[in-house]
Design an enzyme around this catalytic site. Structure first.
Site, PDB file in Angstrom:
ATOM      1  N   CYS A   1      11.717  -2.737   6.123  1.00  0.00           N
ATOM      2  CA  CYS A   1      12.246  -4.054   6.531  1.00  0.00           C
ATOM      3  C   CYS A   1      11.984  -4.298   8.025  1.00  0.00           C
ATOM      4  CB  CYS A   1      13.737  -4.132   6.213  1.00  0.00           C
ATOM      5  SG  CYS A   1      14.436  -5.738   6.524  1.00  0.00           S
TER       6      CYS A   1
ATOM      7  N   ASP B   1      13.169   0.485   0.780  1.00  0.00           N
ATOM      8  CA  ASP B   1      11.961   1.301   0.886  1.00  0.00           C
ATOM      9  C   ASP B   1      11.516   1.522   2.326  1.00  0.00           C
ATOM     10  OD1 ASP B   1      11.324  -1.296   1.275  1.00  0.00           O
ATOM     11  OD2 ASP B   1       9.543  -1.298   0.009  1.00  0.00           O
ATOM     12  N   GLY B   2      12.390   1.278   3.268  1.00  0.00           N
ATOM     13  CA  GLY B   2      12.135   1.708   4.644  1.00  0.00           C
ATOM     14  C   GLY B   2      11.208   0.840   5.460  1.00  0.00           C
TER      15      GLY B   2
ATOM     16  N   HIS C   1       8.769   4.085  -3.824  1.00  0.00           N
ATOM     17  CA  HIS C   1       8.829   3.677  -2.414  1.00  0.00           C
ATOM     18  C   HIS C   1       9.796   4.525  -1.630  1.00  0.00           C
ATOM     19  CE1 HIS C   1       7.715   0.159  -4.837  1.00  0.00           C
ATOM     20  NE2 HIS C   1       6.800   0.021  -3.901  1.00  0.00           N
TER      21      HIS C   1
ATOM     22  N   HIS D   1       0.312   3.494  -2.430  1.00  0.00           N
ATOM     23  CA  HIS D   1       0.259   3.924  -3.831  1.00  0.00           C
ATOM     24  C   HIS D   1      -1.152   4.356  -4.233  1.00  0.00           C
ATOM     25  CE1 HIS D   1       4.185   2.198  -3.958  1.00  0.00           C
ATOM     26  NE2 HIS D   1       3.741   0.974  -3.780  1.00  0.00           N
TER      27      HIS D   1
ATOM     28  N   SER E   1       0.857  -1.187   0.000  1.00  0.00           N
ATOM     29  CA  SER E   1       0.000   0.000   0.000  1.00  0.00           C
ATOM     30  C   SER E   1       0.893   1.237   0.000  1.00  0.00           C
ATOM     31  CB  SER E   1      -0.931  -0.023   1.201  1.00  0.00           C
ATOM     32  OG  SER E   1      -1.848  -1.088   1.046  1.00  0.00           O
TER      33      SER E   1
HETATM   34  N1  LIG Z   1      16.433 -12.398  -3.867  1.00  0.00           N
HETATM   35  C1  LIG Z   1      16.630 -12.313  -2.558  1.00  0.00           C
HETATM   36  N2  LIG Z   1      17.008 -13.404  -1.842  1.00  0.00           N
HETATM   37  C2  LIG Z   1      17.226 -13.329  -0.508  1.00  0.00           C
HETATM   38  N3  LIG Z   1      17.068 -12.189   0.199  1.00  0.00           N
HETATM   39  C3  LIG Z   1      16.704 -11.085  -0.469  1.00  0.00           C
HETATM   40  C4  LIG Z   1      16.459 -11.069  -1.868  1.00  0.00           C
HETATM   41  N4  LIG Z   1      16.119  -9.799  -2.230  1.00  0.00           N
HETATM   42  C5  LIG Z   1      16.155  -9.060  -1.095  1.00  0.00           C
HETATM   43  N5  LIG Z   1      16.497  -9.812  -0.041  1.00  0.00           N
HETATM   44  C6  LIG Z   1      16.627  -9.411   1.370  1.00  0.00           C
HETATM   45  O1  LIG Z   1      15.441  -8.743   1.760  1.00  0.00           O
HETATM   46  C7  LIG Z   1      15.795  -7.603   2.544  1.00  0.00           C
HETATM   47  C8  LIG Z   1      14.717  -6.538   2.471  1.00  0.00           C
HETATM   48  O2  LIG Z   1      13.527  -6.994   3.060  1.00  0.00           O
HETATM   49  P1  LIG Z   1      12.191  -6.159   2.911  1.00  0.00           P
HETATM   50  O3  LIG Z   1      12.428  -4.765   3.362  1.00  0.00           O
HETATM   51  O4  LIG Z   1      11.086  -6.957   3.514  1.00  0.00           O
HETATM   52  O5  LIG Z   1      12.046  -6.211   1.336  1.00  0.00           O
HETATM   53  P2  LIG Z   1      11.275  -5.314   0.291  1.00  0.00           P
HETATM   54  O6  LIG Z   1      10.739  -4.097   0.969  1.00  0.00           O
HETATM   55  O7  LIG Z   1      12.322  -5.004  -0.736  1.00  0.00           O
HETATM   56  O8  LIG Z   1      10.246  -6.237  -0.217  1.00  0.00           O
HETATM   57  C9  LIG Z   1      17.108  -7.146   1.957  1.00  0.00           C
HETATM   58  O9  LIG Z   1      17.830  -6.393   2.870  1.00  0.00           O
HETATM   59  C10 LIG Z   1      17.780  -8.454   1.594  1.00  0.00           C
HETATM   60  O10 LIG Z   1      18.510  -8.990   2.692  1.00  0.00           O
HETATM   61  O1  LIG Z   2       4.685  -1.314  -2.712  1.00  0.00           O
HETATM   62  C1  LIG Z   2       5.529  -2.193  -2.759  1.00  0.00           C
HETATM   63  C2  LIG Z   2       5.510  -3.357  -3.627  1.00  0.00           C
HETATM   64  O2  LIG Z   2       4.246  -3.590  -4.149  1.00  0.00           O
HETATM   65  C3  LIG Z   2       5.948  -4.540  -2.818  1.00  0.00           C
HETATM   66  O3  LIG Z   2       7.273  -4.666  -2.887  1.00  0.00           O
HETATM   67  P1  LIG Z   2       8.141  -5.394  -1.755  1.00  0.00           P
HETATM   68  O4  LIG Z   2       7.266  -6.277  -0.959  1.00  0.00           O
HETATM   69  O5  LIG Z   2       9.169  -6.142  -2.554  1.00  0.00           O
HETATM   70  O6  LIG Z   2       8.720  -4.283  -0.932  1.00  0.00           O
HETATM   71 MG   LIG Z   3       8.737  -3.242   0.803  1.00  0.00          MG
HETATM   72 MN   LIG Z   4      11.902  -2.978   2.235  1.00  0.00          MN
END
Ligand SMILES: Nc1ncnc2c1ncn2[C@@H]1O[C@H](COP(=O)(O)OP(=O)(O)O)[C@@H](O)[C@H]1O
Ligand SMILES: O=C[C@H](O)COP(=O)(O)O
Ligand SMILES: [Mg+2]
Ligand SMILES: [Mn+2]
Length: 592
Positions: A413, A410-411, A226, A65, A63
């Site tokens: 994690c 994107d802040g 993001h 967006h 969300s």
């Molecule tokens: N292809 C991948 N395989 C394993 N870990 C990954 C991969 N891509 C990203 N990550 C891990 O995911 C973390 C980010 O998690 P998160 O913030 O939940 O992801 P996003 O917001 O990008 O969906 C990164 O710091 C990295 O360690």
């Molecule tokens: O808004 C973010 C994307 O739809 C989801 O991306 P992400 O789960 O890889 O951060």
């Molecule tokens: Mg994300």
């Molecule tokens: Mn993230």
């Protein structure tokens, strides 16, 4: 100076829920599924899987967006939108609930923006739905033209061009096309569109501090949606010059991202990023059209101007250009009742909003429900201590993870991992069968799958499922240290297989792999298991620190310059280091 962004909200954790509540009050044709707010799925109120005779078109993602994606649910466009938390992909269970709720005999098409979290969560949900007998196809949109082809495996980002793909696919489905045809039209549309964004400000995630990355008088070119940093920071320029740069970039003959050449016809989408006045968007539209005509020799068939795919409260816009063949134009012109498609909304308000039931999942019978044992044996006690410490370590490090991810991603994690940790602690109290390690690991996967989403959600889901499968090879409920080590190896292999990353890609694997190697070595060398576990946690910590020096080849970080990357470790790897070390310390403590 960083500052706390002001927002008219209640609890930052409830923004998505309260958005959906307002949306369905505003548009009588929209509805959510029973299971809300845990399951955040917006569907057409007039569609039920048991009777729907068209291909269902389903999209969604993180969300933040808005109006995407739920505002594009309606006859002639999306059948359902699956809403994740802010900037985090929805978890597999929500996506499955959406698929089950609206997919009829003709099947469904999932339209997914190219982000690791979305690709994996939607991908796994699609596989599961297929195994339940649903016909499912998936089209991934990566329309970003701002960056050169990214390093590694991530591919181009999905941006506002995705909305045009929704419209084309939704109209094809409404015209009665079958799944193969709807998929082909969506694929053609996604390959025909290119997008680039520019921003004047960074967005503020609810409850978080706004980054002070962008100084006064500066603008960012080629940003994502993001809050991630753009390709370049430049001095603020007049909009004419900005548009000229953006159009040249999208239509570049070098990258050839879009199949558009002089003499062709195009559709133009000017998309506000959340805090751009309509006046500025219209100015952009008014300047872009003559530039396309006169400088690029293109006929502009259609212009859409408004806010379609925003990035919370970011000031700026993106421009999308789509090659306009006859079939695409026909689909864009077809009627739709999706409220945020620029035709106006209508509808008769029904007397009361009763949530639509989610068709049940028959995966587990009632009497198979797991439960927490009355009495924990010694193994259960150690396992509980390890899980509890690991989850608490994640809770403690939430803000730092968000801060690092704010710089190289994107802040979110920390927030995503936090949700998982809280759910694990809660579920553990009520039903983890702690005396059975394998089944407990499987339950951890379920907790994660229910609440996490994002890349880390799906990756940890895969991680736990692979560990479970490995642990189940052993028929005993007591797991030996070597079996734990083998399970860790299997998990790493699965994450690498499905996520595509390996050692050195700057992901969580760069903490997990060294930990696993040392664990194996120490056990073979005959160390006592808790000591081996603790030593391996040091390898996780140094592995996670070493990510600072790595070039990112997976996930969002692959869009970020090395200059920024070298200042921050990978948040996912730091999260691993934190939970792994906490678990190791707790186990060591219990074994003394
Ligand atoms: N292809 C991948 N395989 C394993 N870990 C990954 C991969 N891509 C990203 N990550 C891990 O995911 C973390 C980010 O998690 P998160 O913030 O939940 O992801 P996003 O917001 O990008 O969906 C990164 O710091 C990295 O360690
Ligand atoms: O808004 C973010 C994307 O739809 C989801 O991306 P992400 O789960 O890889 O951060
Ligand atoms: Mg994300
Ligand atoms: Mn993230």
């Amino acid at each position: 100076m960083a500052f706390q962004g002001k927002k008219l909200i209640n609890d930052p954790n409830d923004v998505v829920i309260e958005f959906i509540e307002g949306l369905i009050e505003t548009y009588p044709n929209l509805q959510y599924l029973d299971g809300f707010p845990q399951i955040k799925v917006v569907v057409r109120a007039d569609v039920s899987s048991s009777t729907y005779d068209k291909v269902a078109v389903i999209s969604g993602g993180g969300s933040g967006h808005e109006p995407a994606h739920a505002g594009f649910v309606g006859e002639g466009m999306l059948t359902a939108a699956i809403c994740g938390d802010v900037f985090a992909s929805p978890p597999v269970d929500s996506i499955l609930a959406g698929i089950r709720a609206v997919t009829g005999v003709k099947g469904c098409l999932l339209i997914v923006k190219n982000y690791t979290g979305d690709r994996l969560n939607f991908g796994l949900a699609a596989e599961q739905a297929k195994s339940e007998g649903y016909k499912v196809e998936m089209v991934i949109v990566g329309d970003d033209c701002a960056l050169p082809p990214p390093r590694g495996i991530a591919g181009r980002r999905g941006l506002a061009g995705t909305i045009l793909v929704h419209k084309v696919a939704g109209a094809a489905a409404a015209a009665g096309k079958d799944l193969a045809d709807v998929t082909a039209e969506a694929k053609n549309a996604s390959e025909s569109v290119g997008t680039m964004g520019v921003a004047l400000s960074v967005c503020t995630l609810p409850g978080q501090v706004t980054s002070d990355r962008l100084g006064p008088g500066k603008m960012e070119l080629g940003l994502g949606i993001h809050g991630e940093p753009g390709a370049a920071v430049v001095d603020l320029q007049p909009v004419d010059i900005v548009i000229s740069h953006v159009l040249n970039q999208i239509l570049s003959t070098e990258t050839q991202y879009v199949p558009i050449t002089r003499g062709g016809r195009v559709v133009l989408l000017i998309n506000g990023l959340g805090a751009t006045p309509l006046m500025e968007l219209m100015i952009a539209a008014g300047k872009a059209v003559p530039q396309l005509q006169l400088e690029h020799g293109l006929a502009v068939d259609k212009v859409y101007t408004g806010s379609f795919m925003t990035s919370l409260d970011m000031a700026g816009f993106s421009i999308s250009i789509m090659k306009a063949d006859e079939s695409i134009l026909k689909r864009l012109d077809a009627p739709t009742r999706a409220p945020s498609w620029p035709v106006g909304a209508d509808g008769v308000r029904p007397p009361a909003k009763i949530p639509l039931p989610v068709p049940p999942c028959h995966a587990r019978k009632k009497d198979e429900e797991p439960s927490r044992p009355q009495q924990l044996n010694v193994h259960g006690i150690i396992l509980e201590a390890g899980i509890e410490a690991a989850a608490n370590a994640i809770i403690d490090i939430k803000d730092s993870l968000n801060e690092w991810d704010g710089k190289v991603g994107d802040g979110d994690c920390g927030s995503t991992m936090f949700r998982g940790a809280v759910a694990i602690l809660e579920d553990m109290k009520s039903y983890y069968p702690l005396n059975d390690a394998a089944e407990t690991v499987n339950e951890i996967a379920s907790s994660i799958r229910r609440v996490m989403g994002g890349t880390s959600g799906i990756i940890y889901d895969i991680f736990c499922k692979a560990a479970y499968a490995k642990l189940k090879e052993n028929s005993e409920s007591v797991v030996s240290p070597k079996q734990w080590a083998a399970a860790l190896e299997a998990s790493i292999a699965a994450v690498s297989k499905y996520g595509g990353a390996s050692a050195g890609y700057r992901t969580m694997l760069d903490a997990l792999i060294p930990a696993s190697t040392v664990l194996h070595e120490r056990l073979v060398a005959g160390d006592d298991p808790p000591t081996a576990f603790l030593l391996s946690s040091e390898a996780a910590s140094s592995g996670s620190e070493s990510t600072k020096d790595m070039q990112a080849q997976a996930g969002r970080s692959s869009y970020i310059s090395q200059e920024i990357l070298s200042t921050v470790p990978d948040p996912g790897a730091m999260a691993v280091a934190a939970w792994y070390r906490a678990a190791a310390l707790a186990v060591k403590d219990k074994c003394q």
